[in-house]
Design a protein around this motif. Structure first.
Motif: not given
Length: 101
Positions: A30-43
């Motif tokens: 249920n975490i929600c919001g805007r994606v502000i960055d992305e790595t190989r393994n994480m949002l």
């Protein structure tokens, strides 16, 4: 290129609204919001209270909200995080390779 359900796994995710639908870590659900960055393994998702949450792609199912031409609702697409496991710039390049075949 417009983000569509058929090409979302190859699209830039930064700026899209995302929700954690399922996860092996129950605290992330249920975490929600805007994606502000992305790595190989994480949002990295910025929640509405401006906290930044690092969510692993592996073991997580996301629901992305795609803006639609209709102003009253967004289109929602469920994606397994394992499909997103790669460096973002490489994932975006792969759509070009697939189209050339």
């Amino acid at each position: 290129m417009e983000a569509l359900p058929s090409n979302l796994i190859f699209h830039e995710l930064i700026g899209l609204y995302a929700e954690v639908f399922e996860s092996t870590n129950p605290k992330l659900i249920n975490i929600c919001g805007r994606v502000i960055d992305e790595t190989r393994n994480m949002l990295i998702i910025e929640t509405e209270d401006t906290h930044e949450k690092m969510v692993p792609k592996n073991g997580t199912t996301f629901v992305f909200h795609l803006p639609s031409s209709s102003a009253d609702h967004d289109q929602r697409v469920k994606i397994f995080g394992t499909l997103l496991l790669s460096q973002p710039e490489n994932r975006v390049k792969n759509i070009r390779k697939i189209r050339m075949r």
